[in-house]
Motif scaffolding. Structure first.
Motif, mmCIF file in Angstrom:
data_model
loop_
_atom_site.group_PDB
_atom_site.id
_atom_site.type_symbol
_atom_site.label_atom_id
_atom_site.label_comp_id
_atom_site.label_asym_id
_atom_site.label_seq_id
_atom_site.Cartn_x
_atom_site.Cartn_y
_atom_site.Cartn_z
ATOM 1 N N CYS A 24 0.840 -1.198 0.000
ATOM 2 C CA CYS A 24 0.000 0.000 0.000
ATOM 3 C C CYS A 24 0.877 1.250 0.000
ATOM 4 O O CYS A 24 1.802 1.371 0.809
ATOM 5 N N ALA A 25 0.558 2.191 -0.886
ATOM 6 C CA ALA A 25 1.309 3.446 -0.962
ATOM 7 C C ALA A 25 1.025 4.344 0.235
ATOM 8 O O ALA A 25 1.816 5.231 0.545
ATOM 9 N N GLY A 26 -0.087 4.116 0.920
ATOM 10 C CA GLY A 26 -0.442 4.957 2.056
ATOM 11 C C GLY A 26 0.217 4.541 3.354
ATOM 12 O O GLY A 26 0.793 5.358 4.068
ATOM 13 N N CYS A 27 0.168 3.251 3.676
ATOM 14 C CA CYS A 27 0.671 2.777 4.973
ATOM 15 C C CYS A 27 1.910 1.890 4.847
ATOM 16 O O CYS A 27 2.485 1.486 5.854
ATOM 17 N N ASN A 28 2.314 1.579 3.634
ATOM 18 C CA ASN A 28 3.481 0.734 3.343
ATOM 19 C C ASN A 28 3.328 -0.713 3.799
ATOM 20 O O ASN A 28 4.304 -1.452 3.818
ATOM 21 N N LYS A 30 1.537 -4.605 3.422
ATOM 22 C CA LYS A 30 1.001 -5.452 2.359
ATOM 23 C C LYS A 30 -0.519 -5.351 2.356
ATOM 24 O O LYS A 30 -1.148 -5.256 3.405
ATOM 25 N N ILE A 31 -1.086 -5.361 1.175
ATOM 26 C CA ILE A 31 -2.542 -5.326 1.049
ATOM 27 C C ILE A 31 -3.030 -6.770 1.033
ATOM 28 O O ILE A 31 -2.836 -7.493 0.057
ATOM 29 N N LYS A 32 -3.646 -7.178 2.140
ATOM 30 C CA LYS A 32 -4.138 -8.545 2.266
ATOM 31 C C LYS A 32 -5.603 -8.655 1.861
ATOM 32 O O LYS A 32 -6.121 -9.748 1.715
ATOM 33 N N ASP A 33 -6.249 -7.495 1.704
ATOM 34 C CA ASP A 33 -7.659 -7.473 1.323
ATOM 35 C C ASP A 33 -7.824 -8.045 -0.082
ATOM 36 O O ASP A 33 -6.899 -8.015 -0.899
ATOM 37 N N ARG A 34 -9.006 -8.523 -0.345
ATOM 38 C CA ARG A 34 -9.282 -9.036 -1.684
ATOM 39 C C ARG A 34 -9.338 -7.890 -2.697
ATOM 40 O O ARG A 34 -8.932 -8.033 -3.843
ATOM 41 N N TYR A 35 -9.868 -6.729 -2.266
ATOM 42 C CA TYR A 35 -10.002 -5.580 -3.158
ATOM 43 C C TYR A 35 -8.992 -4.506 -2.789
ATOM 44 O O TYR A 35 -8.684 -4.296 -1.620
ATOM 45 N N LEU A 36 -8.487 -3.831 -3.800
ATOM 46 C CA LEU A 36 -7.549 -2.736 -3.584
ATOM 47 C C LEU A 36 -7.804 -1.670 -4.634
ATOM 48 O O LEU A 36 -8.454 -1.915 -5.646
ATOM 49 N N LEU A 37 -7.303 -0.472 -4.373
ATOM 50 C CA LEU A 37 -7.462 0.635 -5.314
ATOM 51 C C LEU A 37 -6.144 0.893 -6.022
ATOM 52 O O LEU A 37 -5.072 0.742 -5.431
ATOM 53 N N LYS A 38 -6.238 1.297 -7.274
ATOM 54 C CA LYS A 38 -5.044 1.702 -8.011
ATOM 55 C C LYS A 38 -5.246 3.142 -8.455
ATOM 56 O O LYS A 38 -6.198 3.458 -9.165
ATOM 57 N N LYS A 42 -0.027 3.623 -8.216
ATOM 58 C CA LYS A 42 0.267 2.946 -6.952
ATOM 59 C C LYS A 42 -0.977 2.209 -6.484
ATOM 60 O O LYS A 42 -2.087 2.512 -6.904
ATOM 61 N N TYR A 43 -0.770 1.266 -5.570
ATOM 62 C CA TYR A 43 -1.882 0.506 -5.000
ATOM 63 C C TYR A 43 -2.156 0.991 -3.580
ATOM 64 O O TYR A 43 -1.236 1.395 -2.865
ATOM 65 N N TRP A 44 -3.434 0.932 -3.195
ATOM 66 C CA TRP A 44 -3.863 1.486 -1.915
ATOM 67 C C TRP A 44 -4.901 0.571 -1.264
ATOM 68 O O TRP A 44 -5.728 -0.021 -1.954
ATOM 69 N N HIS A 45 -4.874 0.505 0.082
ATOM 70 C CA HIS A 45 -6.019 -0.043 0.804
ATOM 71 C C HIS A 45 -7.177 0.922 0.584
ATOM 72 O O HIS A 45 -6.959 2.131 0.424
ATOM 73 N N GLU A 46 -8.391 0.430 0.632
ATOM 74 C CA GLU A 46 -9.547 1.320 0.497
ATOM 75 C C GLU A 46 -9.549 2.388 1.590
ATOM 76 O O GLU A 46 -9.965 3.517 1.363
ATOM 77 N N ASP A 47 -9.081 2.042 2.783
ATOM 78 C CA ASP A 47 -9.052 2.995 3.897
ATOM 79 C C ASP A 47 -7.882 3.975 3.828
ATOM 80 O O ASP A 47 -7.876 4.977 4.534
#
Length: 156
Positions: A24-28, A30-38, A42-47
């Motif tokens: 995640c570009a926001g919190c650094n 790993k994104i373990k969620d099934r869904y993520l934002l691009k 960069k990739y991001w957690h929804e939160d």
């Protein structure tokens, strides 16, 4: 301005492939969620993809985000901080950049100020109005002025 809906043809909301977690570009983390934002390549957690001013989750408020001065912003805060403002042609008061307005030729009006300036009749979408000497007039007041020889035709 960056569009979240598509970035290089990739939908904003992606399903993460199994076994290959993105950071995640926001919190650094790993994104373990099934869904993520691009967004912004960069990739991001929804939160984690939030407006720097109001903390709203950008994936929930629309399909567009704005960047300027290293800030990621929602539309409202971008306009509030960097948008242009002007003055209402009727009351001369400031119109904030994020406020809805009515326009007639080069004039801009608050929604509440967009009314006949002689009788104060408010206009609805599709109503005919007349603009003479930067005055908004209803049809009745305009026609009365025409009969008196006061106005020339400038139908909107």
């Amino acid at each position: 301005m960056m569009v979240l809906d598509k970035e290089d043809g990739v939908p904003m909301l992606s399903v993460q492939p199994k076994g290959k977690q993105k950071g995640c570009a926001g919190c650094n983390r790993k994104i373990k969620d099934r869904y993520l934002l691009k967004a912004l390549d960069k990739y991001w957690h929804e939160d984690c993809l939030k407006c720097a001013c109001c903390d709203c989750r950008l994936g929930e408020v629309g399909s567009t985000l704005y960047t300027k001065a290293n800030l990621i912003l929602c539309r409202r805060d971008y306009l509030r901080l960097f948008g242009t403002t002007g003055n209402c042609a009727a009351c001369s008061k400031l119109i904030p950049a994020f406020e809805m307005v009515m326009r007639a030729r080069d004039n801009v009006y608050h929604l509440d100020c967009f009314a006949c300036q002689l009788c104060n009749q408010r206009f609805c979408v599709g109503d005919k109005f007349f603009l003479k000497n930067n005055m908004i007039l209803c049809q009745m007041d305009y026609e009365e002025g025409q009969l008196n020889g006061t106005f020339e035709s400038q139908v909107q």
